[in-house]
Design an enzyme around this catalytic site. Structure first.
Site, PDB file in Angstrom:
ATOM      1  N   SER A 179       0.831  -1.212   0.000  1.00 12.63           N
ATOM      2  CA  SER A 179       0.000   0.000   0.000  1.00 12.63           C
ATOM      3  C   SER A 179       0.863   1.259   0.000  1.00 12.63           C
ATOM      4  O   SER A 179       0.553   2.246  -0.686  1.00 12.63           O
ATOM      5  CB  SER A 179      -0.911   0.013   1.230  1.00 12.63           C
ATOM      6  N   SER A 180       1.954   1.247   0.767  1.00 12.43           N
ATOM      7  CA  SER A 180       2.811   2.426   0.894  1.00 12.43           C
ATOM      8  C   SER A 180       3.511   2.782  -0.408  1.00 12.43           C
ATOM      9  O   SER A 180       3.928   3.928  -0.603  1.00 12.43           O
ATOM     10  CB  SER A 180       3.854   2.209   2.003  1.00 12.43           C
TER      11      SER A 180
ATOM     12  N   TYR B  66      -1.338 -11.302   3.509  1.00 15.33           N
ATOM     13  CA  TYR B  66      -1.448  -9.891   3.889  1.00 15.33           C
ATOM     14  C   TYR B  66      -2.885  -9.643   4.341  1.00 15.33           C
ATOM     15  O   TYR B  66      -3.780  -9.485   3.513  1.00 15.33           O
ATOM     16  CB  TYR B  66      -1.059  -9.000   2.710  1.00 15.33           C
TER      17      TYR B  66
ATOM     18  N   LYS C   9       1.285 -10.959   7.354  1.00 20.16           N
ATOM     19  CA  LYS C   9       1.400  -9.553   7.720  1.00 20.16           C
ATOM     20  C   LYS C   9       0.064  -9.186   8.349  1.00 20.16           C
ATOM     21  O   LYS C   9      -0.955  -9.074   7.662  1.00 20.16           O
ATOM     22  CB  LYS C   9       1.687  -8.673   6.511  1.00 20.16           C
TER      23      LYS C   9
ATOM     24  N   THR D  27      -2.171  -6.741   9.779  1.00 21.68           N
ATOM     25  CA  THR D  27      -2.539  -5.331   9.938  1.00 21.68           C
ATOM     26  C   THR D  27      -3.973  -5.289  10.448  1.00 21.68           C
ATOM     27  O   THR D  27      -4.924  -5.027   9.716  1.00 21.68           O
ATOM     28  CB  THR D  27      -2.382  -4.571   8.609  1.00 21.68           C
TER      29      THR D  27
ATOM     30  N   GLY E  27       1.480  -4.995  11.400  1.00 20.22           N
ATOM     31  CA  GLY E  27       1.332  -4.068  10.296  1.00 20.22           C
ATOM     32  C   GLY E  27       0.918  -2.663  10.693  1.00 20.22           C
ATOM     33  O   GLY E  27       0.797  -1.794   9.838  1.00 20.22           O
TER      34      GLY E  27
ATOM     35  N   ASP F 110       2.140   0.503  12.636  1.00 20.36           N
ATOM     36  CA  ASP F 110       3.335   1.099  13.238  1.00 20.36           C
ATOM     37  C   ASP F 110       3.046   1.656  14.630  1.00 20.36           C
ATOM     38  O   ASP F 110       3.871   1.545  15.542  1.00 20.36           O
ATOM     39  CB  ASP F 110       3.860   2.237  12.354  1.00 20.36           C
ATOM     40  N   GLU F 111       1.861   2.271  14.777  1.00 20.14           N
ATOM     41  CA  GLU F 111       1.518   2.914  16.037  1.00 20.14           C
ATOM     42  C   GLU F 111       1.185   1.918  17.148  1.00 20.14           C
ATOM     43  O   GLU F 111       1.089   2.282  18.318  1.00 20.14           O
ATOM     44  CB  GLU F 111       0.357   3.897  15.837  1.00 20.14           C
TER      45      GLU F 111
END
Length: 289
Positions: free
Chosen positions: A44-45, A133, A161, A163, A185, A187-188
């Site tokens: 996605s990034s 994913y 992964k 998320t 997945g 980061d925060e």
């Protein structure tokens, strides 16, 4: 295949073409400065779902050339077009990528049997490993423990992964599948995954904040959770400001300020608001980016 993987950003020009030199600079930034353990390519990034098949192949090629075997590479090949996913998987496999990954097929409400067929087809056609994913907030596909078990029966499905904010499911997966790779997945929320025993993490902000992510993961593995929390607090202060300013646009602007030709985002993403550039410069200084 363990550790911190950057979800690699891809720089584009105003016409939506890939800026090859800029991409090579971002790759070096991740490997040399952020010291990541690997790169997650065309997720996605990387604005993958707005690229043509040929652009995706171009990114896979450039990353492989620039990496030169220094870190592990995961190729995200998932597509709603299964033929494209297979073609990309074969291409990345021929380039020597360490594993494939594929987002669950989205938009249409596919049954689990259809999702399973999708993964098995990519694996059978490419003869490569697969990292599922799972990102239900964007795909609308939430899989149960039993469904993960059905996918994990295939020995080429080496991990996921994850998320997802369902940390109960994460804990259940970790306990039941100690030999499968689990990557956080979000980061925060890295610290919560690290406490739960993840093997690593894949994230967009690691392109500019990978060193802190590695510290969080390592400290949790060393049972120094309070110290890890201190770094997660700093990290989340940074992430909060980045999200306020626009995630991908701001990450690219941070890279530009540090001397990297990070280009712009593909349309229909909005252009970065240059009135906010002073705020981004302050982020770079305050957080030592």
């Amino acid at each position: 295949m363990k550790g911190i993987f950057s979800a690699l950003l891809v720089p584009f020009d105003e016409s939506g073409d890939i800026k090859e030199q800029g991409l090579r600079e971002i790759i070096r930034q991740n490997i040399d400065k952020q010291k990541v353990d690997g790169l997650y390519v065309n997720g996605s990034s990387g604005e993958n779902f707005m690229m043509s098949t040929e652009q995706k192949k171009e990114v896979f090629r450039i990353v492989s050339e620039e990496n030169k075997g220094k870190v592990k590479l995961i190729a995200q090949v998932g597509s709603i077009n299964l033929n494209e996913a297979v073609a990309l998987g074969k291409y990345a496999t021929d380039l020597g990528y360490d594993s494939l990954s594929a987002v669950t097929p989205f938009y249409y409400k596919f049954s689990f049997d259809e999702i399973k067929y999708y993964y098995e087809t990519i694996i059978n056609e490419t003869k490569n490993n697969m990292i599922i994913y799972a990102i239900p907030a964007l795909t609308g596909i939430s899989m149960s423990l039993d469904q993960f078990e059905a996918l994990f029966q295939n020995e080429n499905v080496i991990g996921v992964k994850f998320t997802d904010g369902n940390f109960y499911l994460l804990e259940r997966l970790r306990k039941k599948y100690p030999n499968k790779l689990i990557y956080s997945g979000f980061d925060e929320m890295l610290i919560y995954g690290a406490i739960s025993g993840i093997d690593g993490a894949i994230g967009s902000t690691f392109n500019i904040n990978g060193k802190r992510a590695k510290q969080i993961l390592t400290l949790c593995q060393e049972d120094q959770v309070s110290k890890a929390y201190e770094i997660q607090h700093i990290t989340n202060d940074l992430i909060e400001r980045i999200l306020d300013l626009g995630l991908y646009q701001t990450l690219k602007e941070i890279l530009k300020i540090t001397g990297i030709d990070a280009g712009v985002c593909k349309k229909p993403f909005e252009a970065f608001n240059f009135e906010k550039r002073a705020e981004v410069k302050k982020l770079v200084s305050t957080f030592n980016l």
